[in-house]
Design a protein around this motif. Structure first.
Motif, PDB file in Angstrom:
ATOM      1  N   CYS A 206       1.394  -2.852   2.101  1.00 53.23           N
ATOM      2  CA  CYS A 206       0.108  -3.367   1.619  1.00 53.23           C
ATOM      3  C   CYS A 206       0.172  -4.825   1.203  1.00 53.23           C
ATOM      4  O   CYS A 206      -0.818  -5.351   0.700  1.00 53.23           O
ATOM      5  CB  CYS A 206      -0.389  -2.526   0.449  1.00 53.23           C
ATOM      6  SG  CYS A 206      -0.996  -0.928   1.004  1.00 53.23           S
TER       7      CYS A 206
ATOM      8  N   HIS B 244       2.295  -6.612  -4.384  1.00 55.77           N
ATOM      9  CA  HIS B 244       2.388  -5.156  -4.532  1.00 55.77           C
ATOM     10  C   HIS B 244       3.613  -4.596  -3.827  1.00 55.77           C
ATOM     11  O   HIS B 244       3.943  -4.995  -2.706  1.00 55.77           O
ATOM     12  CB  HIS B 244       1.144  -4.479  -3.956  1.00 55.77           C
ATOM     13  CG  HIS B 244       1.241  -2.990  -3.995  1.00 55.77           C
ATOM     14  ND1 HIS B 244       1.183  -2.289  -5.175  1.00 55.77           N
ATOM     15  CD2 HIS B 244       1.457  -2.075  -3.024  1.00 55.77           C
ATOM     16  CE1 HIS B 244       1.335  -1.001  -4.908  1.00 55.77           C
ATOM     17  NE2 HIS B 244       1.509  -0.839  -3.617  1.00 55.77           N
TER      18      HIS B 244
ATOM     19  N   CYS C 123       5.227  -0.551  -3.632  1.00 58.81           N
ATOM     20  CA  CYS C 123       5.246   0.827  -4.135  1.00 58.81           C
ATOM     21  C   CYS C 123       6.692   1.257  -4.384  1.00 58.81           C
ATOM     22  O   CYS C 123       7.568   0.987  -3.565  1.00 58.81           O
ATOM     23  CB  CYS C 123       4.614   1.790  -3.124  1.00 58.81           C
ATOM     24  SG  CYS C 123       2.855   2.075  -3.399  1.00 58.81           S
TER      25      CYS C 123
ATOM     26  N   ILE D 244       8.410   4.639  -4.542  1.00 59.04           N
ATOM     27  CA  ILE D 244       8.062   6.026  -4.225  1.00 59.04           C
ATOM     28  C   ILE D 244       9.194   6.942  -4.677  1.00 59.04           C
ATOM     29  O   ILE D 244      10.336   6.811  -4.219  1.00 59.04           O
ATOM     30  CB  ILE D 244       7.806   6.192  -2.712  1.00 59.04           C
ATOM     31  CG1 ILE D 244       6.775   5.156  -2.248  1.00 59.04           C
ATOM     32  CG2 ILE D 244       7.356   7.604  -2.384  1.00 59.04           C
ATOM     33  CD1 ILE D 244       6.727   4.962  -0.738  1.00 59.04           C
TER      34      ILE D 244
HETATM   35  S1  SF4 Z   1       3.118   3.366   0.154  1.00 57.24           S
HETATM   36 FE1  SF4 Z   1       2.189   1.817  -1.140  1.00 57.24          FE
HETATM   37  S2  SF4 Z   1       2.522  -0.125  -0.100  1.00 57.24           S
HETATM   38 FE2  SF4 Z   1       2.912   1.524   1.368  1.00 57.24          FE
HETATM   39  S3  SF4 Z   1       0.981   1.828   2.423  1.00 57.24           S
HETATM   40 FE3  SF4 Z   1       0.961   3.246   0.709  1.00 57.24          FE
HETATM   41  S4  SF4 Z   1       0.010   2.140  -0.997  1.00 57.24           S
HETATM   42 FE4  SF4 Z   1       0.558   0.646   0.573  1.00 57.24          FE
END
Ligand code: SF4
Length: 460
Positions: free
Chosen positions: A197, A204, A206, A208
């Protein structure tokens, strides 16, 4: 020879982030007006797929009236000897990226929330068929993700068929999400990061984990692991957890280091399980927002599909503007629906005991994961409309947040001395922060005009 010579519009990364406003759109596909829409990737055996085949069920773009809105399903089937089922979510997330490479085509969100618009200019240039969009997608996928050996795509616009397939597709998402449930962050040998993103939200990244699903709700810890295995240098990568600084807040040296590196020093600290202080960054495709309601010292939740105004008087879109962009916003926190099902959901902020308001439809979806003693104490739009009504509701049902109010000392009105200043000139303001009530408001290049300014001396 260009890979896209037969496509009547340009294709390239420069078109990512292009917005198509209503007045400029030729046609809209999915989006808030359509209840049923989806995009999904399914892994198949090599012999089940006819490579580069593009199919359509329902009217094509050229058969659609200018300015109209239609349901849409994008059903992608892939095969390859290294393509495992865990890669479905990861490949699926790239539909967003690659569709946005097409000049004049806007693609927002993911899974059951997709929203596409094609602008009039590109339609007039000749982009008038899903066949062309399919060709671009297939070529980009196969050139960028070399593990895909065969791929075919079906665009569904027939309302009945979209509705029928939507039910099945929702079960696919649910099965994927359920896989990581029960696994604990402490048990994971690594976390996974995603910067897909960043083209929309440059700071940004993420983080995870099994118990903190990606903001978009499209990439689980298993998906992250599968992606990092097949494409370790890609936008989804392994995060070495490093040392756990605080297990309750979810702060890891590895998480902090990756954030710092990927945001070029803009963000250097992240607490995974809170909406305050150092919350996870929020891109723009989060499925929901957890937001602070100062009047009751609680948190509200609103999801993307909610069309009304929330308890603070703002719609999702306005709050999304304040939350998105890759920022770390104290009290405004982009989250996925699946994260609400996690036992670590906002645990630093007291989790569900702090949630005071959410739309009925999203409450219904996650209600089995809300503790039984709180579920009926969380107000929805059918219970209350204002924060005053919310306060009365919470007191009546004895919501756990009411206990917090008792801990707050009663404020005594200060004695004040007032001075009035008339004739205030127009003051250009730039980059001035105003901090109050836990929020910081920054005015950039604003001009403030006031008829009168009152300066009060506050005496304790
Ligand atoms: S995991 Fe996070 S950075 Fe990757 S597409 Fe989804 S929201 Fe966007």
């Amino acid at each position: 020879m260009s890979m896209f010579e037969d496509i009547p519009v340009d294709v390239g990364v420069i078109y990512e982030g292009e917005r198509v406003r209503r007045h400029a759109m030729y046609v809209e596909l999915g989006g808030p007006k359509q209840e049923h829409k989806f995009e999904v990737v399914r892994v198949k055996d090599l012999d089940e797929i006819e490579d580069e085949k593009i199919m359509m069920i329902g009217p094509d773009i050229k058969d659609m009236e200018e300015g109209s809105t239609h349901p849409l399903g994008i059903y992608v089937e892939v095969a390859g000897k290294d393509v495992e089922e865990d890669l479905e979510g990861v490949i699926e997330r790239r539909i967003h990226e690659y569709s946005n490479y097409i000049e004049g085509l806007m693609h927002l969100n993911q899974r059951y929330d997709i929203w596409l618009r094609l602008n009039k200019k590109s339609f007039q240039k000749g982009l008038n068929s899903f066949d062309m969009i399919g060709k671009v997608l297939l070529r980009l996928f196969k050139s960028e993700l070399s593990f895909i050996e065969k791929m075919q795509v079906t665009f569904i616009t027939d309302p009945e068929k979209v509705r029928e397939m939507w039910k099945e597709v929702m079960e696919t998402y649910e099965a994927r999400d359920a896989k990581a449930r029960g696994m604990k962050d402490e048990e994971a040998d690594a976390f996974y990061g995603c910067t897909l993103c960043q083209s929309f939200a440059p700071t940004h990244c993420c983080v995870i984990t099994p118990q903190r699903y990606a903001n978009c709700g499209a990439i689980s810890w298993f998906d992250g692991r599968a992606a990092a295995r097949v494409d370790p240098k890609g936008p989804i990568f392994t995060i070495d957890k490093g040392e756990c600084i605080d297990p309750f807040k979810g702060e890891y040296t590895g998480g902090n280091a990756v954030l710092k590196e990927k945001t070029l020093g803009e963000i250097s600290r992240v607490w995974l399980y809170t909406a305050f202080d150092y919350p996870h960054t929020s891109c723009g495709c989060f499925e929901a927002i957890a937001f602070y309601i100062p009047e009751v010292d609680g948190l509200g939740i609103v999801h993307r599909g909610f069309e009304g105004t929330t308890i603070n008087g703002l719609p999702f879109s306005t709050m999304a503007d304040s939350t998105a962009g890759g920022r770390q916003m104290d009290g405004f926190h982009g989250i996925s629906i699946e994260y609400m099902r996690s036992p670590k959901f906002l645990q630093v902020d007291e989790g569900w005991n702090r949630i005071v308001w959410m739309p009925a439809s999203i409450k219904e979806r996650v209600k089995d994961f809300i503790p039984k003693d709180v579920v009926d104490k969380i107000a929805t739009e059918s219970d209350v409309n204002t924060t005053d009504e919310l306060k009365t509701f919470l007191e009546k049902v004895e919501h756990p947040v009411v206990e917090r109010w008792k801990a707050v000392p009663v404020e005594v009105a200060p004695e004040v001395e007032e001075v009035e200043v008339a004739a205030v000139p127009e003051v250009p303001v730039s980059g001035v922060p105003i901090a109050a009530g836990g929020f910081k408001i920054i005015f950039k290049d604003a001009k403030i005009h006031a008829k009168k300014v009152i300066i009060r001396r506050v005496e304790k």
